[in-house]
Write an enzyme that holds these catalytic residues in place. Structure first.
Site, PDB file in Angstrom:
ATOM      1  N   HIS A 165      -5.128 -46.142   8.248  1.00  0.00           N
ATOM      2  CA  HIS A 165      -4.235 -45.030   7.909  1.00  0.00           C
ATOM      3  C   HIS A 165      -4.718 -44.234   6.696  1.00  0.00           C
ATOM      4  O   HIS A 165      -4.281 -43.113   6.488  1.00  0.00           O
ATOM      5  CB  HIS A 165      -2.789 -45.508   7.739  1.00  0.00           C
ATOM      6  CG  HIS A 165      -2.556 -46.381   6.566  1.00  0.00           C
ATOM      7  ND1 HIS A 165      -2.754 -47.731   6.605  1.00  0.00           N
ATOM      8  CD2 HIS A 165      -2.146 -46.095   5.313  1.00  0.00           C
ATOM      9  CE1 HIS A 165      -2.465 -48.231   5.421  1.00  0.00           C
ATOM     10  NE2 HIS A 165      -2.095 -47.269   4.622  1.00  0.00           N
ATOM     11  N   HIS A 197     -10.256 -49.936   4.029  1.00  0.00           N
ATOM     12  CA  HIS A 197      -9.811 -48.678   3.416  1.00  0.00           C
ATOM     13  C   HIS A 197     -10.803 -48.126   2.382  1.00  0.00           C
ATOM     14  O   HIS A 197     -11.200 -46.967   2.452  1.00  0.00           O
ATOM     15  CB  HIS A 197      -8.454 -48.873   2.726  1.00  0.00           C
ATOM     16  CG  HIS A 197      -7.392 -49.423   3.624  1.00  0.00           C
ATOM     17  ND1 HIS A 197      -7.188 -48.950   4.896  1.00  0.00           N
ATOM     18  CD2 HIS A 197      -6.481 -50.409   3.444  1.00  0.00           C
ATOM     19  CE1 HIS A 197      -6.193 -49.622   5.447  1.00  0.00           C
ATOM     20  NE2 HIS A 197      -5.757 -50.514   4.595  1.00  0.00           N
ATOM     21  N   LYS A 245      -4.714 -52.797  11.993  1.00  0.00           N
ATOM     22  CA  LYS A 245      -5.524 -53.667  11.147  1.00  0.00           C
ATOM     23  C   LYS A 245      -4.811 -55.001  10.975  1.00  0.00           C
ATOM     24  O   LYS A 245      -3.594 -55.023  11.151  1.00  0.00           O
ATOM     25  CB  LYS A 245      -5.786 -53.002   9.802  1.00  0.00           C
ATOM     26  CG  LYS A 245      -4.603 -53.058   8.821  1.00  0.00           C
ATOM     27  CD  LYS A 245      -4.985 -52.663   7.433  1.00  0.00           C
ATOM     28  CE  LYS A 245      -4.688 -53.766   6.463  1.00  0.00           C
ATOM     29  NZ  LYS A 245      -4.689 -53.406   5.072  1.00  0.00           N
ATOM     30  N   LYS A 250      -4.763 -39.505   5.773  1.00  0.00           N
ATOM     31  CA  LYS A 250      -4.161 -38.810   4.632  1.00  0.00           C
ATOM     32  C   LYS A 250      -4.726 -37.395   4.512  1.00  0.00           C
ATOM     33  O   LYS A 250      -5.914 -37.178   4.705  1.00  0.00           O
ATOM     34  CB  LYS A 250      -4.424 -39.586   3.336  1.00  0.00           C
ATOM     35  CG  LYS A 250      -3.580 -40.856   3.254  1.00  0.00           C
ATOM     36  CD  LYS A 250      -3.827 -41.589   1.971  1.00  0.00           C
ATOM     37  CE  LYS A 250      -3.023 -42.865   1.923  1.00  0.00           C
ATOM     38  NZ  LYS A 250      -1.587 -42.642   1.736  1.00  0.00           N
ATOM     39  N   ASP A 275      -8.653 -57.444   2.872  1.00  0.00           N
ATOM     40  CA  ASP A 275      -7.472 -56.653   3.199  1.00  0.00           C
ATOM     41  C   ASP A 275      -7.648 -55.171   2.854  1.00  0.00           C
ATOM     42  O   ASP A 275      -7.067 -54.310   3.515  1.00  0.00           O
ATOM     43  CB  ASP A 275      -6.265 -57.227   2.431  1.00  0.00           C
ATOM     44  CG  ASP A 275      -4.949 -56.660   2.932  1.00  0.00           C
ATOM     45  OD1 ASP A 275      -4.755 -56.632   4.156  1.00  0.00           O
ATOM     46  OD2 ASP A 275      -4.118 -56.236   2.098  1.00  0.00           O
ATOM     47  N   ARG A 277       9.457 -58.872  22.448  1.00  0.00           N
ATOM     48  CA  ARG A 277      10.069 -59.975  23.190  1.00  0.00           C
ATOM     49  C   ARG A 277      11.600 -59.931  23.171  1.00  0.00           C
ATOM     50  O   ARG A 277      12.253 -60.351  24.117  1.00  0.00           O
ATOM     51  CB  ARG A 277       9.623 -61.326  22.613  1.00  0.00           C
ATOM     52  CG  ARG A 277       8.176 -61.661  22.894  1.00  0.00           C
ATOM     53  CD  ARG A 277       7.755 -62.840  22.068  1.00  0.00           C
ATOM     54  NE  ARG A 277       8.075 -62.612  20.651  1.00  0.00           N
ATOM     55  CZ  ARG A 277       7.846 -63.468  19.681  1.00  0.00           C
ATOM     56  NH1 ARG A 277       7.312 -64.636  19.952  1.00  0.00           N
ATOM     57  NH2 ARG A 277       8.137 -63.177  18.432  1.00  0.00           N
TER      58      ARG A 277
HETATM   59  P1  NAP Z   1       6.239 -57.529  12.395  1.00  0.00           P
HETATM   60  O1  NAP Z   1       7.269 -56.858  11.558  1.00  0.00           O
HETATM   61  O2  NAP Z   1       6.112 -58.998  12.320  1.00  0.00           O
HETATM   62  O3  NAP Z   1       6.504 -57.093  13.896  1.00  0.00           O
HETATM   63  C1  NAP Z   1       5.832 -57.679  14.968  1.00  0.00           C
HETATM   64  C2  NAP Z   1       6.309 -57.049  16.256  1.00  0.00           C
HETATM   65  O4  NAP Z   1       5.654 -57.703  17.342  1.00  0.00           O
HETATM   66  C3  NAP Z   1       7.800 -57.209  16.516  1.00  0.00           C
HETATM   67  O5  NAP Z   1       8.259 -56.059  17.192  1.00  0.00           O
HETATM   68  C4  NAP Z   1       7.858 -58.428  17.428  1.00  0.00           C
HETATM   69  O6  NAP Z   1       9.053 -58.381  18.164  1.00  0.00           O
HETATM   70  C5  NAP Z   1       6.612 -58.184  18.276  1.00  0.00           C
HETATM   71  N1  NAP Z   1       6.057 -59.399  18.883  1.00  0.00           N
HETATM   72  C6  NAP Z   1       5.786 -60.580  18.271  1.00  0.00           C
HETATM   73  N2  NAP Z   1       5.268 -61.459  19.162  1.00  0.00           N
HETATM   74  C7  NAP Z   1       5.203 -60.809  20.344  1.00  0.00           C
HETATM   75  C8  NAP Z   1       4.774 -61.183  21.644  1.00  0.00           C
HETATM   76  N3  NAP Z   1       4.298 -62.393  21.901  1.00  0.00           N
HETATM   77  N4  NAP Z   1       4.845 -60.261  22.624  1.00  0.00           N
HETATM   78  C9  NAP Z   1       5.338 -59.014  22.384  1.00  0.00           C
HETATM   79  N5  NAP Z   1       5.767 -58.611  21.178  1.00  0.00           N
HETATM   80  C10 NAP Z   1       5.696 -59.494  20.166  1.00  0.00           C
HETATM   81  O7  NAP Z   1       4.779 -56.947  12.088  1.00  0.00           O
HETATM   82  P2  NAP Z   1       4.422 -55.528  11.468  1.00  0.00           P
HETATM   83  O8  NAP Z   1       4.484 -55.630   9.983  1.00  0.00           O
HETATM   84  O9  NAP Z   1       5.196 -54.463  12.137  1.00  0.00           O
HETATM   85  O10 NAP Z   1       2.859 -55.427  11.822  1.00  0.00           O
HETATM   86  C11 NAP Z   1       2.406 -55.096  13.119  1.00  0.00           C
HETATM   87  C12 NAP Z   1       0.889 -54.889  13.058  1.00  0.00           C
HETATM   88  O11 NAP Z   1       0.602 -53.818  12.165  1.00  0.00           O
HETATM   89  C13 NAP Z   1       0.103 -56.087  12.525  1.00  0.00           C
HETATM   90  O12 NAP Z   1      -1.148 -56.141  13.155  1.00  0.00           O
HETATM   91  C14 NAP Z   1      -0.097 -55.744  11.048  1.00  0.00           C
HETATM   92  O13 NAP Z   1      -1.234 -56.391  10.517  1.00  0.00           O
HETATM   93  C15 NAP Z   1      -0.281 -54.250  11.141  1.00  0.00           C
HETATM   94  N6  NAP Z   1       0.054 -53.537   9.896  1.00  0.00           N
HETATM   95  C16 NAP Z   1       1.324 -53.547   9.419  1.00  0.00           C
HETATM   96  C17 NAP Z   1       1.623 -52.852   8.254  1.00  0.00           C
HETATM   97  C18 NAP Z   1       3.017 -52.798   7.709  1.00  0.00           C
HETATM   98  O14 NAP Z   1       3.232 -52.062   6.725  1.00  0.00           O
HETATM   99  N7  NAP Z   1       3.977 -53.510   8.274  1.00  0.00           N
HETATM  100  C19 NAP Z   1       0.612 -52.142   7.569  1.00  0.00           C
HETATM  101  C20 NAP Z   1      -0.682 -52.153   8.096  1.00  0.00           C
HETATM  102  C21 NAP Z   1      -0.941 -52.842   9.262  1.00  0.00           C
HETATM  103  P3  NAP Z   1       9.671 -59.692  18.892  1.00  0.00           P
HETATM  104  O15 NAP Z   1       9.714 -60.762  17.850  1.00  0.00           O
HETATM  105  O16 NAP Z   1      10.990 -59.222  19.374  1.00  0.00           O
HETATM  106  O17 NAP Z   1       8.756 -60.000  19.996  1.00  0.00           O
END
Ligand code: NAP
Length: 484
Positions: A178, A240, A148, A182, A235, A51
């Protein structure tokens, strides 16, 4: 050993959530490493969408910083980074809104492989699938990558599968775990099915038990509001650890083909016995050390959510009847270390006397921090002094074997993204697998919720609650010490 790099076909990869934590820490640094390795063709393009109001230059600067932070210094090549960043562009889109879709449509090409990575909150997976379809961006051959968690129970996983299925067929959906990306996890299949040595012994007759440990030192931290509604079972175990269990326990597939492998994994999940209340231990970290208490990190100070779980599982089939599988995972533990250990039975008779009797072999598959395998074998202690036996490890660290600093081993995410582009679903979960895993998990969670069970407290920096040790001791076994 030099690994072979086979370039993939030209592609457009759209990353929804391209500014988020996962994209900056894992996805984009991984793509850069694939670019550096020569796997990305000239006309591959990466389009980030979120966004925030940003232009291409702003996004490239953001990812330049992410590469500086999250890629090993030895892999930071200025000119390569510049060329890689030129492939990136940015489109501002709200997944639930109207703006930006035309720009995205114009930015993607119909004559190359198209993949859409949903690296956004799970509540947006369904709306994104719908929008891609409605706006005429999705095509018959494009792929979607879904992060996930995939649902929080059977009902929500079924509902999400149904929504995705309205717009994409199963062959287009890549549900990412993920752990399956590995190197060691794939090597587990190579070791099992590429050698004659192990498979004949891989059953209840020769294997005493199997341990799977995924231990983390970090706590819940800023993820308290998410984690509190989830917990270690949802989780980590449902996805996993369950996937690791499947690969260890499955029958040999007839070929290394996505559906052949996933059919065998599914049979394992379906053969899992229900877990009885005395077969698991839940824990929650609690202690004064640096204020490390789950309740301080969680949204609800009275939370009964587990940050640790240990379980004993049984697989009811001919191969595994009688061999328990012990699983444990938790946060704020002593070491960040994950391994799968296959503990073979002792030889039936010791010709060296009773003091030398207990000499089982152990195959330990290390998943992190350093991927590798060790096989414990018994040999004679060198030197005079009679026939005394010792155990020695036959050790293979992939970092030593594959690269000078280990950095040549592709990270799980980069490997999996390249599989998406190649159209290979072997290392991705199929919809029925995810549902079967939830169907097994749901009653266990419902049981402890109904009973109002409180998790046992454990000291941050420990190996979990004492009761988890007792779970093993009761069976005359003990957890292996996992080290970083
Ligand atoms: P995050 O840091 O909160 O990032 C969310 C992303 O989504 C941001 O780029 C945000 O940008 C965008 N976003 C939010 N609302 C939106 C909307 N309405 N339309 C379009 N874009 C939108 O989350 P994250 O940690 O990267 O996690 C992302 C996904 O990966 C989740 O499903 C999470 O469960 C999964 N995951 C993450 C990790 C990890 O290590 N981080 C590990 C395993 C799985 P804007 O606010 O600019 O829109």
């Amino acid at each position: 050993m030099v690994s072979r790099v086979i370039p993939v076909d030209p592609f457009d990869l759209v990353i929804f959530g391209g500014t988020g934590d996962l994209a900056r820490r894992k996805i984009l640094p991984g793509l850069y490493r694939r670019f550096l390795a020569g796997q990305m063709p000239e006309d591959a393009r990466i389009i980030a969408a979120a966004r925030s109001d940003m232009d291409d230059a702003g996004y490239r600067a953001m990812i330049g910083e992410a590469i500086a932070e999250f890629v090993a210094k030895s892999k930071q090549d200025k000119s390569a980074i510049k060329k890689f960043l030129e492939r990136l562009s940015y489109v501002a889109i709200d997944a639930t809104g109207e703006g930006g879709w035309d720009a995205l449509k114009a930015a993607t090409r119909k004559d190359v492989t198209q993949a859409f990575y949903f690296s956004v909150a799970p509540s947006l997976f369904g709306p994104l699938a719908e929008r891609l379809h409605e706006k005429g961006i999705a095509c018959e051959t494009c792929r979607i990558v879904v992060e996930k968690p995939f649902g929080r129970d059977l009902a929500s996983a079924k509902a999400l599968n149904a929504t995705l299925a309205q717009h994409f067929h199963e062959g287009q959906i890549y549900r990412i775990d993920h752990y399956l990306g590995k190197e060691t996890v794939q090597n587990l299949m190579a070791v099992r099915f590429g050698n004659m040595l192990f498979e004949p012994l891989w059953n209840a007759q020769y294997v005493d038990h199997i341990q799977i440990t995924v231990a983390e030192t970090v706590g819940v931290g800023g993820r308290g509001s998410y984690y509190d509604k989830s917990g270690a079972m949802r989780d980590m175990v449902q996805n996993h650890l369950m996937q690791l269990l499947c690969l260890i326990a499955m029958e040999p597939p007839s070929q290394f083909d996505p559906d052949a492998v996933r059919d065998e994994k599914l049979k394992v999940i379906r053969a899992l016995d229900p877990v009885e209340p005395d077969e698991f231990v839940r824990g929650q970290y609690e202690g004064d050390k640096d204020g490390q208490s789950y309740k301080a990190d969680a949204e609800d100070a009275q939370s009964l959510t587990e940050s640790f779980i240990a379980l004993r599982l049984h697989i009811s089939n001919w191969r595994w009847k009688g061999t328990p599988f012990y699983l444990r995972t938790g946060k704020r533990l002593k070491a960040r270390a994950s391994e799968i250990a296959v503990i073979f039975k002792d030889p039936p008779h010791s010709i060296f006397g009773p003091q030398e009797a207990r000499r089982g072999n152990i195959l330990a598959i290390k998943l992190q921090p350093n991927e590798g395998m060790t096989l414990r074998v018994t040999i004679k202690e060198p030197g005079p002094g009679g026939m005394r036996l010792v155990e020695v490890p036959l050790d293979m660290s992939f970092a030593d074997a594959l690269g000078p600093d280990g950095s040549d081993i592709p990270d799980a995410y980069e490997r999996l993204i390249m599989d998406v582009i190649r159209g290979n679903q072997t290392l991705f979960m199929r919809g029925d697998e995810v549902e079967a895993a939830w169907a097994w998990t749901d009653p266990v969670i419902a049981g402890w919720e109904e009973r109002g069970e409180r998790p046992y407290p454990y000291e941050p920096g420990s190996t979990g609650p004492e009761e988890a040790q007792i779970l093993m001791h009761r069976d005359g076994r003990r957890w292996r010490e996992v080290k970083e």
